[in-house]
Every structure is written in structure tokens, then in C-alpha cells.
Design an enzyme around this catalytic site. Sequence first.
Site, PDB file in Angstrom:
ATOM      1  N   HIS A 254       0.841  -1.210   0.000  1.00  0.00           N
ATOM      2  CA  HIS A 254       0.000   0.000   0.000  1.00  0.00           C
ATOM      3  C   HIS A 254       0.874   1.257   0.000  1.00  0.00           C
ATOM      4  O   HIS A 254       0.560   2.247  -0.666  1.00  0.00           O
ATOM      5  CB  HIS A 254      -0.879   0.045   1.260  1.00  0.00           C
ATOM      6  CG  HIS A 254      -1.839  -1.097   1.386  1.00  0.00           C
ATOM      7  ND1 HIS A 254      -1.671  -2.115   2.302  1.00  0.00           N
ATOM      8  CD2 HIS A 254      -2.987  -1.379   0.717  1.00  0.00           C
ATOM      9  CE1 HIS A 254      -2.680  -2.964   2.198  1.00  0.00           C
ATOM     10  NE2 HIS A 254      -3.483  -2.553   1.248  1.00  0.00           N
TER      11      HIS A 254
ATOM     12  N   SER B 167      -2.559  -8.214   2.982  1.00  0.00           N
ATOM     13  CA  SER B 167      -2.978  -8.073   4.384  1.00  0.00           C
ATOM     14  C   SER B 167      -3.353  -9.437   4.958  1.00  0.00           C
ATOM     15  O   SER B 167      -3.206  -9.685   6.149  1.00  0.00           O
ATOM     16  CB  SER B 167      -4.176  -7.134   4.490  1.00  0.00           C
ATOM     17  OG  SER B 167      -3.856  -5.894   3.910  1.00  0.00           O
TER      18      SER B 167
END
Length: 279
Positions: free
Chosen positions: A39, A188
Site C-alpha cells: 500500500h 494483508s
Amino acid sequence: MTLPIVRTVADLRAHVAGWRRQGERVALVPTMGALHEGHLTLVRRGRELADRVVASVFVNPTQFGPSEDFSRYPRDEGGDAAKLASAGCDLLFAPTVDVMYPAGFAATIDLGPVTRRWEGACRPGHFQGVATVVTKLLLQAGADLACFGEKDYQQLCTIRQLVRDLDIPVTIEGVPTVRETDGLALSSRNAYLSAEQRQVAVRLNQVMRDVVAALRGGAPVAPALEAGTATLLAAGFAAVDYLALVDAATLEPLDQPGPGRLICTARLGAVRLLDNMAV
Ligand code: PAF
């Protein structure tokens, strides 16, 4: 620096309008939080291409199936805000579910064939949820460009299609997958892997690279994919949802060797690991 956080569309638009008045270009980085280096790479890419970067953190309920991990999806707004600030983000948009889906909300964006196969077949309704929330985020922020990872390749193709079909005035920037040093694509959901599963997980990337090499060498497609699937299962994956050579834009399967994208999802316990590579 403490990152400013806004929670309403009006506040988000006020910030973006202020930057625009100064002639600044704005990048949007949509996320669901639980941020990792992948990210932050999107934020840095946004920074390279624009003067200001807005990140959104919203765990979007409509893209999770009934038996998926919506309620236990990792949430850490404070940690995410600190990481975003250190990567050069200017603003965090963190709306509540009520802001994104107020009472009476009824719209759904359905992009058709590009969303039907692969992840779309394994997770019915997933891409309608993604397309709907991304459409809203793009219209809410009114950014010049928005950055998405190539890691979720079918998602990236879906978003390109929605921007084309709906004439949304934004440039979609696809950013190459960030990997651990052993090649595992950052996600994640890697946090859910046990130490033992983590050792198996690395084989996904290695086996896919071998399949890419075989296809580039002219190996027939079906046997190369079958061999790759068998190797993944032998390595300890519980199931391979798909390992396919597809057209890089339409995601239609290709049965002859040639340029395209190798895409794969394989399962380890409850974790589904996705990866893709150019062929
Ligand atoms: O890739 C994600 O994190 C999500 O699917 C996105 C694009 C933020 C939409 O909720």
C-alpha cells in the site's frame, strides 16, 4: 507529522477543492487498511505523479461474502495513519459504513464478463461490491489519478473497465506487486498464515515463475497449467481454485502460448493466496 483524517464526503471535497485552487494535482489511493509496504508503494507512486495524495481506509462490507472475513478483517486506524504519514500521504479519508451506504442506498455497479470468471466465480458478488465502492470513492474524491496494485489483477481490470464505461475523469495507475524477499506477494491476509503455511506459501510464486518460463519456451498451455497445479498441490496447498493463462485485458482464457497474464489462486487452510505474472 499527524495525518489529517476526514470522515465525511463534504470534508474530503473541501480539502481536494483547496488543493485544486492552488493548481495542485491529486492522487487517490483506495485501501481497506491493514496497510503494508504494498500500500505504501501505491502512496509513493501517487506522490511521484501528483502534488497531493489522499488515501482512503474503508473495509467495504459489500465485497465480502457471507462466510468471508469481514468482521475479523484486521483494523488499525492509528497504525495505518502513522504509516501513511511516513509515506508522504496528505489526507486520510476514513468514512463509516453509514457515510458510504446510508439508509436507502440501492445502487450496484456490474461490469459484466470481466468480473464473471476466476475470482468472480469463486466469490459471487465480490466485484460488484468492489466496483460500487470504487466508483463512489472516485466520484467523492474527484482525484486526477488513482493508484491500484497489480496484485489484485482482476480488480485492476474491473476498475479500468468501470472508468471507461462510466466516463469517470480519472487516470488509473496500475502499480507492480510488492513481494517479500522470497517472492511471496504482500497481502494483508498473509497475517493469517501459520509459520508452517508461510513456508508453503512461497511455493506459489516459484511454481508460477516455472510455468511462465515453460510457456515462454513454447510449452503447450494445458499441460503446463496442469503440471503447475499438480506441483502446487504436492507442495502442500489444499486446493488450487484456478491457474490460468488469460488475455491481459479481457481475462478470457488463452489456449495457445503467447503474451498474456498467468493468474492463480491457491488455498492454504482458510487463506486464499492470489498472484499473477506477465507472460
Ligand atoms: O484492494 C482493496 O483494498 C479493495 O478492494 C478496494 C480497492 C480498496 C475497494 O474496497
